[in-house]
Every structure is written in C-alpha cells, then in structure tokens.
Design a protein around this motif. Structure first.
Motif, PDB file in Angstrom:
ATOM      1  N   SER A   1     -45.517  90.670 -10.814  1.00 30.84           N
ATOM      2  CA  SER A   1     -44.698  89.466 -10.687  1.00 30.84           C
ATOM      3  C   SER A   1     -45.458  88.164 -10.888  1.00 30.84           C
ATOM      4  O   SER A   1     -44.920  87.212 -11.454  1.00 30.84           O
TER       5      SER A   1
ATOM      6  N   GLY B   1     -45.001  94.255 -15.313  1.00 30.07           N
ATOM      7  CA  GLY B   1     -43.932  93.319 -14.997  1.00 30.07           C
ATOM      8  C   GLY B   1     -42.532  93.814 -15.273  1.00 30.07           C
ATOM      9  O   GLY B   1     -41.588  93.019 -15.318  1.00 30.07           O
TER      10      GLY B   1
ATOM     11  N   ASP C   1     -39.851  92.964 -12.525  1.00 32.25           N
ATOM     12  CA  ASP C   1     -39.841  91.598 -12.011  1.00 32.25           C
ATOM     13  C   ASP C   1     -38.997  90.637 -12.834  1.00 32.25           C
ATOM     14  O   ASP C   1     -38.934  89.452 -12.523  1.00 32.25           O
ATOM     15  N   ASP C   2     -38.374  91.133 -13.887  1.00 31.05           N
ATOM     16  CA  ASP C   2     -37.519  90.273 -14.702  1.00 31.05           C
ATOM     17  C   ASP C   2     -36.548  91.148 -15.486  1.00 31.05           C
ATOM     18  O   ASP C   2     -36.659  92.375 -15.496  1.00 31.05           O
TER      19      ASP C   2
END
Length: 371
Positions: A327, A152, A155-156
């Motif tokens: 994600s 991840g 995704d952030d």
C-alpha cells in the motif's frame, strides 16, 4: 515481442497504444473535465488560428513516469497529432521541482481537452515510480541491494495494475505479484502461498509446503510461516523436512500480534515493541535457522513496510533478504499541472506561472497509433 523489449533494444523510442490500450471513449471527451470540452468548442468557433504551448511540471524531487503514455495518448486522440510539436523527458528521468517535463504546441482545440488526463497519468505513474525508487534505495542502505517485491494488488482497483506495475518497474522493482502488473514490461507475476492455502491444510505449514512443492517443483520453495503466530517453530519444521529445497521463509505477522516466541521467552521483552514483524523476531529467526544448519534459507518480510520502516531495519542490520511492499507504494503524493504559457509564440501565462524552457527536453517524432 513486447514493445518494452523493442524499446530496451533501441528499436523504438517510446511505448505506444499497442501497450497502453486506451479506452476509445477518450476521443468523445468522456474522461475530460467539461470545461475543457467547452473551451475546445469555443476555440474552434472563435479563435481557430491561435497556437498555444502547454507546459507540464510538478513540485517534488521525483522519478518521471507516464511520459510515454501521455505522448501515446496525444498521438492517438488529438486532432491532427502529426502537426503538434511535442517535447518531453523520458520515463525514468530524475526530475526537480518545477522542472518542465513535457510541452505540447499547436491549436488548443486539437489537444487541450486532454490536459486533465495527462496530468492524472503523470501524477499516478510518477508517484508510484518515485515511491518504489525510494523504497528500493532504502533497501540497499546496508550496502547490499535487497529485492523489493511489488505487492500492490489488494490496495487499489485491479484496472490500475498494469500501469502501476510498469511504474514500479521504472522505479526499480523487478518482482511483482500479478501477471497484470508485469504486462507492460514483459515478465510474469511471482509468489508462492497465501494464508488461505495454509488454512485449507488446517494450519499445517509442512503439508501446505509439500503440496506446493509437488505441484510446482520448478519453483523456488518459499514457505509462509506466520499463520500460527509461531514463526520460528514453523520455519524450523519446514526446514527440517525440505532442507536445501527450502529457499526461503516469509513473515507477515499482523501488527496486532506478539509472536509466541516472545510469549515463551517473556524475559526478552521490555525494551522494544514485540508486535508484528519486529527486528527482534527476525534476528531470532535468523539465529535459529543458522544454528540448525539452514543458513541458505532466506528471510522475506512483508506487512506494512514503508521506506521509513525499511531504512530503520537496514540501519539496525536486520537480516532481511527481501521485502514485500504494497500500500505505501500506491500513495499518490505528486501532482502535475498543465499551463498554457505561450500564445502564438509569445510568453503569456496566468499570474504566478511562466514559460520554463528545459534544454533536457527531446523533440518527439509523430508515431501513428493503433486504435
């Protein structure tokens, strides 16, 4: 020794600010909603002797995470934290809709301004832990637990990686993409090659794999084989060169592409969607590797995988050995609420809410935190 090791070995019960490293501006109210700060001041001036019990819950079947973090927050930034009574479930506990997971009792002005921050901590950590738990559970539908790599990082915001990685660990992911994701629970990031590396070798997967193997000879060699959109051809090229040294291949084909294998064998199409990392492509890849004598080469699939998609693959018996998921694991779909439910020991909550005592809650002893 990291705190998580001490916790797992029973030397401490909860992680502390030594792990979480909170922003000192929390003490100034910088991250608290202004109405909490105003209520704090009013309580100090007008109702200094009132005691409240604040209760936290959510509305899903979930895996709790963030309780250690919330307790460390209170012990670090509340006024007179040693005098507060805190009861809590533990990170990793399975929780039900409306089940009380945490209560804090004491003068409102001592801790009430932290309510929104606690809600947010519990919401994010529990959402990620639950998402990962569900994906890991899906990845053993066939009867064999297949590893799930938490990917991840893209995704952030990068500042979320440590907390998200810990939540993913609580949910059951024991392999993660960055060192930061592993920071709170004591491991190191893992991974082999991105598309950028193969691009620099002008699309030559063998050359890229050779370079990787020479620079990192102790690592398991896992080749990324979708760069040229011809995964079977490139997987066999690498396998023929490296033989037993090739531990796996990763497929990350875009959902907008149809692999060249199907374009060469167009007679196979017509009954399925051939785009991206399809079950049919992985079946064909496994067959090709096995027929050429490479049954030891594992297949890792990544790119747009969700719990639903993994369950579908597992139901079909698709020969994936490991999933890379990003994600879908970071969707925040669980919200927490903090309610004042007792006033001076007497039930007193807004309409529609009530005190919900939970015998599973454990009393938390005060632990002085490092600031």
């Amino acid at each position: 020794m990291k705190e998580i090791e001490k916790k797992l070995n029973g030397k401490i019960k909860r992680l502390t600010n030594k792990t979480f490293k909170f922003d000192d501006r929390i003490s100034e109210g910088w991250f608290s909603a202004v109405y909490f700060l105003k209520t704090k001041e009013i309580a100090e001036k007008k109702l200094p002797h009132n005691n409240v019990t604040m209760q936290f819950f959510q509305k899903e079947e979930a895996v709790l995470c963030g309780s250690d973090e919330a307790i460390a927050l209170i012990h670090t930034f509340a006024n007179n934290p040693e005098k507060l009574e805190i009861k809590s479930l533990k990170d990793g506990d399975k929780i039900s809709p409306y089940e009380t997971v945490l209560t804090v009792s004491g003068p409102y002005q001592d801790f009430g301004f932290l309510e929104g921050i606690i809600d947010g901590m519990l919401a994010r950590r529990t959402s990620v832990a639950t998402n990962v738990y569900n994906v890991v559970k899906a990845a053993r539908t066939s009867g064999k637990q297949k590893p799930v790599i938490f990917m991840g990082d893209r995704d952030d915001h990068f500042t979320q990686q440590a907390g998200d990685g810990y939540a993913a660990f609580i949910g059951g992911s024991t392999a993660q993409a960055t060192h930061a994701m592993n920071e709170w629970w004591g491991k190191m990031g893992m991974g082999t090659m991105p598309h950028a590396m193969i691009q620099m070798f002008r699309g030559d997967v063998v050359a890229a794999s050779r370079a990787y193997h020479e620079v990192y000879p102790e690592d398991d060699l896992v080749a990324l084989v979708d760069y040229n959109n011809d995964v079977i051809t490139d997987a066999l090229k690498v396998a023929r060169v490296f033989g037993k040294d090739l531990k796996g291949v990763r497929i990350d084909t875009s959902r907008t592409l149809v692999d060249k294998y199907f374009l060469r064998n167009h007679h196979l199409m017509g009954t399925f969607d051939p785009r991206g990392v399809s079950p049919e492509l992985i079946f064909a890849l496994r067959k090709a590797l096995d027929e050429e004598g490479y049954p030891h080469v594992n297949i890792m699939a990544s790119g747009g995988f969700t719990e639903k998609r993994i369950r579908y693959f597992e139901k079909l018996g698709v020969p994936v050995d490991m999933y890379g998921v990003g994600s879908s694991l970071l969707k925040i779909n669980i919200g927490f609420t903090g309610d004042n439910v007792l006033l001076n020991g007497t039930p007193s909550a807004k309409e529609g809410r009530r005190y919900r005592p939970n015998p599973r809650l454990e009393k938390v002893e005060y632990s002085k935190q490092d600031n």
